[in-house]
Structure formats: structure tokens, C-alpha cells
Write a protein that holds these residues in place. Structure first.
Motif, PDB file in Angstrom:
ATOM      1  N   THR A 198      34.546  45.155  36.475  1.00  8.64           N
ATOM      2  CA  THR A 198      35.601  46.163  36.605  1.00  8.64           C
ATOM      3  C   THR A 198      36.363  46.001  37.917  1.00  8.64           C
ATOM      4  O   THR A 198      37.604  46.109  37.954  1.00  8.64           O
ATOM      5  CB  THR A 198      34.984  47.573  36.528  1.00  8.64           C
ATOM      6  OG1 THR A 198      34.296  47.729  35.286  1.00  8.64           O
ATOM      7  CG2 THR A 198      36.060  48.644  36.639  1.00  8.64           C
ATOM      8  N   LEU A 199      35.638  45.724  38.989  1.00 13.53           N
ATOM      9  CA  LEU A 199      36.294  45.502  40.278  1.00 13.53           C
ATOM     10  C   LEU A 199      37.189  44.269  40.240  1.00 13.53           C
ATOM     11  O   LEU A 199      38.288  44.259  40.818  1.00 13.53           O
ATOM     12  CB  LEU A 199      35.241  45.348  41.377  1.00 13.53           C
ATOM     13  CG  LEU A 199      34.470  46.604  41.784  1.00 13.53           C
ATOM     14  CD1 LEU A 199      33.447  46.265  42.862  1.00 13.53           C
ATOM     15  CD2 LEU A 199      35.421  47.687  42.273  1.00 13.53           C
ATOM     16  N   GLN A 200      36.709  43.217  39.587  1.00  9.24           N
ATOM     17  CA  GLN A 200      37.507  42.001  39.473  1.00  9.24           C
ATOM     18  C   GLN A 200      38.799  42.267  38.709  1.00  9.24           C
ATOM     19  O   GLN A 200      39.885  41.822  39.118  1.00  9.24           O
ATOM     20  CB  GLN A 200      36.697  40.912  38.764  1.00  9.24           C
ATOM     21  CG  GLN A 200      37.428  39.578  38.668  1.00  9.24           C
ATOM     22  CD  GLN A 200      36.615  38.542  37.930  1.00  9.24           C
ATOM     23  OE1 GLN A 200      35.969  38.854  36.930  1.00  9.24           O
ATOM     24  NE2 GLN A 200      36.632  37.300  38.411  1.00  9.24           N
ATOM     25  N   LYS A 201      38.679  43.013  37.621  1.00 12.57           N
ATOM     26  CA  LYS A 201      39.867  43.345  36.816  1.00 12.57           C
ATOM     27  C   LYS A 201      40.831  44.204  37.624  1.00 12.57           C
ATOM     28  O   LYS A 201      42.060  44.009  37.580  1.00 12.57           O
ATOM     29  CB  LYS A 201      39.431  44.075  35.549  1.00 12.57           C
ATOM     30  CG  LYS A 201      40.583  44.402  34.615  1.00 12.57           C
ATOM     31  CD  LYS A 201      40.088  45.098  33.347  1.00 12.57           C
ATOM     32  CE  LYS A 201      41.256  45.445  32.431  1.00 12.57           C
ATOM     33  NZ  LYS A 201      40.790  46.143  31.192  1.00 12.57           N
ATOM     34  N   GLY A 202      40.280  45.160  38.412  1.00 14.80           N
ATOM     35  CA  GLY A 202      41.130  46.008  39.239  1.00 14.80           C
ATOM     36  C   GLY A 202      41.866  45.207  40.293  1.00 14.80           C
ATOM     37  O   GLY A 202      43.036  45.465  40.596  1.00 14.80           O
ATOM     38  N   GLY A 203      41.196  44.207  40.876  1.00 12.27           N
ATOM     39  CA  GLY A 203      41.839  43.352  41.867  1.00 12.27           C
ATOM     40  C   GLY A 203      42.985  42.558  41.266  1.00 12.27           C
ATOM     41  O   GLY A 203      44.041  42.379  41.911  1.00 12.27           O
ATOM     42  N   GLN A 204      42.789  42.067  40.043  1.00 11.49           N
ATOM     43  CA  GLN A 204      43.843  41.308  39.368  1.00 11.49           C
ATOM     44  C   GLN A 204      45.058  42.201  39.078  1.00 11.49           C
ATOM     45  O   GLN A 204      46.203  41.774  39.242  1.00 11.49           O
ATOM     46  CB  GLN A 204      43.300  40.719  38.071  1.00 11.49           C
ATOM     47  CG  GLN A 204      42.250  39.640  38.287  1.00 11.49           C
ATOM     48  CD  GLN A 204      41.564  39.224  37.006  1.00 11.49           C
ATOM     49  OE1 GLN A 204      41.685  39.885  35.969  1.00 11.49           O
ATOM     50  NE2 GLN A 204      40.806  38.131  37.063  1.00 11.49           N
ATOM     51  N   GLU A 205      44.779  43.456  38.679  1.00 15.47           N
ATOM     52  CA  GLU A 205      45.874  44.391  38.411  1.00 15.47           C
ATOM     53  C   GLU A 205      46.636  44.733  39.688  1.00 15.47           C
ATOM     54  O   GLU A 205      47.870  44.886  39.679  1.00 15.47           O
ATOM     55  CB  GLU A 205      45.314  45.661  37.768  1.00 15.47           C
ATOM     56  CG  GLU A 205      44.791  45.451  36.347  1.00 15.47           C
ATOM     57  CD  GLU A 205      44.149  46.701  35.788  1.00 15.47           C
ATOM     58  OE1 GLU A 205      43.971  47.669  36.564  1.00 15.47           O
ATOM     59  OE2 GLU A 205      43.807  46.723  34.582  1.00 15.47           O
ATOM     60  N   LEU A 206      45.906  44.821  40.816  1.00 16.49           N
ATOM     61  CA  LEU A 206      46.549  45.117  42.090  1.00 16.49           C
ATOM     62  C   LEU A 206      47.451  43.968  42.519  1.00 16.49           C
ATOM     63  O   LEU A 206      48.578  44.189  43.019  1.00 16.49           O
ATOM     64  CB  LEU A 206      45.487  45.389  43.158  1.00 16.49           C
ATOM     65  CG  LEU A 206      46.016  45.828  44.525  1.00 16.49           C
ATOM     66  CD1 LEU A 206      46.692  47.196  44.423  1.00 16.49           C
ATOM     67  CD2 LEU A 206      44.884  45.883  45.548  1.00 16.49           C
ATOM     68  N   GLN A 207      46.978  42.744  42.332  1.00 13.34           N
ATOM     69  CA  GLN A 207      47.805  41.578  42.662  1.00 13.34           C
ATOM     70  C   GLN A 207      49.078  41.564  41.820  1.00 13.34           C
ATOM     71  O   GLN A 207      50.165  41.237  42.321  1.00 13.34           O
ATOM     72  CB  GLN A 207      47.004  40.296  42.427  1.00 13.34           C
ATOM     73  CG  GLN A 207      45.905  40.069  43.451  1.00 13.34           C
ATOM     74  CD  GLN A 207      45.134  38.791  43.190  1.00 13.34           C
ATOM     75  OE1 GLN A 207      45.215  38.215  42.105  1.00 13.34           O
ATOM     76  NE2 GLN A 207      44.365  38.342  44.174  1.00 13.34           N
ATOM     77  N   LYS A 208      48.961  41.919  40.569  1.00 12.21           N
ATOM     78  CA  LYS A 208      50.132  41.975  39.694  1.00 12.21           C
ATOM     79  C   LYS A 208      51.105  43.043  40.158  1.00 12.21           C
ATOM     80  O   LYS A 208      52.342  42.853  40.123  1.00 12.21           O
ATOM     81  CB  LYS A 208      49.679  42.251  38.263  1.00 12.21           C
ATOM     82  CG  LYS A 208      50.798  42.257  37.246  1.00 12.21           C
ATOM     83  CD  LYS A 208      50.248  42.507  35.843  1.00 12.21           C
ATOM     84  CE  LYS A 208      51.382  42.550  34.821  1.00 12.21           C
ATOM     85  NZ  LYS A 208      50.868  42.822  33.440  1.00 12.21           N
ATOM     86  N   LEU A 250      41.753  51.999  45.088  1.00 15.20           N
ATOM     87  CA  LEU A 250      40.800  52.304  46.147  1.00 15.20           C
ATOM     88  C   LEU A 250      39.686  53.211  45.641  1.00 15.20           C
ATOM     89  O   LEU A 250      38.510  53.043  46.010  1.00 15.20           O
ATOM     90  CB  LEU A 250      41.516  52.955  47.330  1.00 15.20           C
ATOM     91  CG  LEU A 250      42.477  52.040  48.101  1.00 15.20           C
ATOM     92  CD1 LEU A 250      43.235  52.826  49.160  1.00 15.20           C
ATOM     93  CD2 LEU A 250      41.710  50.882  48.744  1.00 15.20           C
ATOM     94  N   GLN A 251      40.031  54.177  44.786  1.00 14.63           N
ATOM     95  CA  GLN A 251      39.023  55.076  44.238  1.00 14.63           C
ATOM     96  C   GLN A 251      38.047  54.313  43.339  1.00 14.63           C
ATOM     97  O   GLN A 251      36.826  54.479  43.457  1.00 14.63           O
ATOM     98  CB  GLN A 251      39.701  56.196  43.440  1.00 14.63           C
ATOM     99  CG  GLN A 251      38.696  57.186  42.854  1.00 14.63           C
ATOM    100  CD  GLN A 251      39.379  58.288  42.048  1.00 14.63           C
ATOM    101  OE1 GLN A 251      40.611  58.364  41.982  1.00 14.63           O
ATOM    102  NE2 GLN A 251      38.575  59.147  41.425  1.00 14.63           N
ATOM    103  N   ARG A 252      38.583  53.483  42.442  1.00 15.79           N
ATOM    104  CA  ARG A 252      37.722  52.703  41.550  1.00 15.79           C
ATOM    105  C   ARG A 252      36.874  51.702  42.336  1.00 15.79           C
ATOM    106  O   ARG A 252      35.715  51.459  41.991  1.00 15.79           O
ATOM    107  CB  ARG A 252      38.582  51.960  40.522  1.00 15.79           C
ATOM    108  CG  ARG A 252      39.220  52.869  39.475  1.00 15.79           C
ATOM    109  CD  ARG A 252      40.092  52.074  38.530  1.00 15.79           C
ATOM    110  NE  ARG A 252      40.690  52.916  37.501  1.00 15.79           N
ATOM    111  CZ  ARG A 252      41.572  52.487  36.616  1.00 15.79           C
ATOM    112  NH1 ARG A 252      41.978  51.211  36.641  1.00 15.79           N
ATOM    113  NH2 ARG A 252      42.063  53.312  35.710  1.00 15.79           N
ATOM    114  N   ASN A 253      37.486  51.148  43.390  1.00 17.39           N
ATOM    115  CA  ASN A 253      36.751  50.195  44.223  1.00 17.39           C
ATOM    116  C   ASN A 253      35.555  50.875  44.895  1.00 17.39           C
ATOM    117  O   ASN A 253      34.447  50.331  44.936  1.00 17.39           O
ATOM    118  CB  ASN A 253      37.687  49.606  45.274  1.00 17.39           C
ATOM    119  CG  ASN A 253      37.036  48.477  46.060  1.00 17.39           C
ATOM    120  OD1 ASN A 253      36.831  47.387  45.538  1.00 17.39           O
ATOM    121  ND2 ASN A 253      36.710  48.742  47.308  1.00 17.39           N
ATOM    122  N   ASP A 254      35.794  52.091  45.398  1.00 12.07           N
ATOM    123  CA  ASP A 254      34.719  52.838  46.055  1.00 12.07           C
ATOM    124  C   ASP A 254      33.621  53.192  45.053  1.00 12.07           C
ATOM    125  O   ASP A 254      32.422  53.064  45.353  1.00 12.07           O
ATOM    126  CB  ASP A 254      35.286  54.109  46.681  1.00 12.07           C
ATOM    127  CG  ASP A 254      34.240  54.882  47.478  1.00 12.07           C
ATOM    128  OD1 ASP A 254      33.673  54.293  48.410  1.00 12.07           O
ATOM    129  OD2 ASP A 254      33.999  56.056  47.162  1.00 12.07           O
TER     130      ASP A 254
END
Length: 278
Positions: free
Chosen positions: A65-75, A90-94
Motif C-alpha cells: 500500500t505504501l509503494q502504491k501511495g508513493g507511485q500516486e504521489l509521484q504522478k 502522509l496520513q496513509r504513510n503514517d
């Protein structure tokens, strides 16, 4: 010269044959006891491996999930990052890191427990340890079996109980007694309860470990043979008749303890282990 109608040479050969047979039987018994101990260690490994599956799975999902969130942030950076998107990331990362940290801590605890149990089983060294922690570690062995079983194991333990003894043999005794209850105490279709209780007397410096079940109980005939080698009520169903024999040997010969069993038909069974705190 003839003794009881038979030549001495013939009697000597018969005596030698009996001695060889007795020696072979003792070797076979030692091998079976070793096999039983290895099977016990195998169940320990299986139980801990099963318990590790849950935190490993949680870490895998959280990391994905964190990896997917990082990819979405880069996009979002490429398309124009909005404040709400960054806050959500940031909330999901935490949350993800909290899940990962918690489960990695759980895996470390399980690994330490397994290493300690395995180390204790491989030796008969005396040391000071917390009996309550040992009971909880032994219960790891039964994690998989209890999830597949209708029976329940209840722990009635103090917060802590320090003991100067042999944790390896004592852990083996606890495992054998609980396993014996789960296998032998209940008829098919029953939903039984096994209770593990610890108590101590500060005046006599003695400790009591009880393993009780509300199962079918045992007759006087069975009770008289319960600790005999190769005696089992589950012949042909996987019972070797060595579990309680090994348990009694460990309790008396290694721990210098007293192992009692109380039971009657329809009234369940109660195993009581008395030993010194130090």
C-alpha cells in the motif's frame, strides 16, 4: 554336567541371546524416545511458523500500500500536487508505518521465543527464568492445532513466577501434558476445555503446575499404566505411548519433581506437577 535337564553351554547361549535381545529392545526404545522428542520440536516449528504468517502478511500488505501511495504521489507531482493529496499520502504513510512497525515487533518477539524454546530443548542447563513466560512460549506450539480444533486452552497464570530450574525439560513436560489432553481427553464431537494453572507457596518455596481438562476421564486400570512406556489408548491412531512416559522421566529424573494424576470416568483429568522454586 546338566542343569535342569539342559547342558550349561545351551543355557549360556540362551542367556546371551536374551541379553542381546534386551540390548536391542533398549536401543529401539531410545530411538523411539528420540523420535518422539524430534516430533515435539517439529510441532514447535510448525506452531511458530503459523504464528509468523499473520504479521508477515500484514507487513506485506502495508508495504504494498505504501509503494502504491508513493507511485500516486509521484504522478501527482507531474500533474500538479494538491495539498489534499499530500495530506492523504502522509496520513496513509503514517498508518502504514505503524502497522509495519507493530508487526515487525511481533515477529521479533516470536522469533526470540522460538530461539529460546529451541535452545532450551537442545540442552538441560539450569537457569533462572519466568515460568509464566515459558508457558506462553509453549502455547505457540499449539497455535495451529487450536485454530483447527473445537477445544479451548485457558491460562490461569500470575503476572510472573521466577523459577530456578531446567526450562527445556519443563517446557517439554508442559507441551506433552497439554497435547495429551487435546488428543486423549475428549470424544469426537466434544468441545472441551483444558486449563493450565500456576500457583506457588512462598513459605515452602514450592511451585504447582496443573493441567486440567473436563473430558472423559480415565478408569483405574488406565491410571495404573498411564506412565508406562508404549501404553496408549490410541493404538493405531497415531499414539506412540511414549509422551507421558517421557514426561514422567523428565519430571522425576531431571527436575526432581513429583508428578501426580487424578481422574475418574466422566470427571476429567488433573495432572499436578510439584517442584521447588529454586
Amino acid at each position: 554336567m546338566v542343569l535342569i535337564g539342559r547342558p550349561i553351554g545351551e543355557l549360556r547361549r540362551a542367556y546371551d541371546d536374551l541379553n542381546r535381545t534386551l540390548h536391542e529392545l533398549k536401543q529401539a526404545q531410545q530411538q523411539l524416545v528420540h523420535s518422539e522428542k524430534m516430533a515435539s520440536l517439529g510441532r514447535l516449528v510448525a506452531g511458530v511458523a503459523h504464528e509468523l504468517n499473520t504479521p508477515i502478511g500484514a507487513v506485506s500488505v502495508a508495504a504494498s500500500t505504501l509503494q502504491k501511495g508513493g507511485q500516486e504521489l509521484q504522478k501527482s507531482f507531474a500533474e500538479g500536487l494538491q495539498r489534499s493529496t499530500l495530506e492523504r499520502f502522509l496520513q496513509r504513510n503514517d498508518e502504514g508505518l505503524t502497522i509495519i512497525l507493530g508487526n515487525v515487533t511481533r515477529m521479533a518477539q516470536l522469533t526470540r521465543a522460538f530461539k529460546q524454546l529451541a535452545s532450551d530443548r537442545a540442552s538441560t542447563e539450569r537457569r533462572t527464568f519466568d515460568l509464566v513466560e515459558l508457558v506462553r512460549e509453549v502455547m505457540l506450539v499449539f497455535a495451529l492445532k487450536l485454530k483447527q480444533s473445537p477445544h479451548l486452552v485457558i491460562l490461569d497464570l500470575p503476572d510472573s513466577l521466577m523459577l530456578d530450574s531446567y526450562p527445556g525439560p519443563l517446557g517439554q513436560i508442559l507441551q506433552n501434558l497439554i497435547d495429551n489432553a487435546l488428543i486423549h481427553a475428549f470424544e469426537p464431537g466434544m468441545q472441551g476445555t483444558v486449563r493450565v494453572r500456576l500457583d506457588h507457596d512462598s513459605l515452602t518455596r514450592r511451585c504447582l503446575i496443573e493441567v486440567l481438562d473436563n473430558g472423559c476421564g480415565m478408569s483405574g486400570e488406565v491410571l495404573a499404566k498411564i506412565f508406562d512406556p508404549f501404553f496408549t489408548t490410541r493404538r493405531g491412531q497415531g499414539g506412540t505411548g511414549l509422551g507421558l512416559h517421557i514426561t514422567h522421566q523428565l519430571a522425576v529424573d531431571i527436575l526432581g519433581a513429583e508428578l501426580q494424576v487424578l481422574s475418574s470416568p466422566g470427571q476429567g483429568s488433573q495432572f499436578r506437577l510439584h517442584l521447588d522454586l529454586a
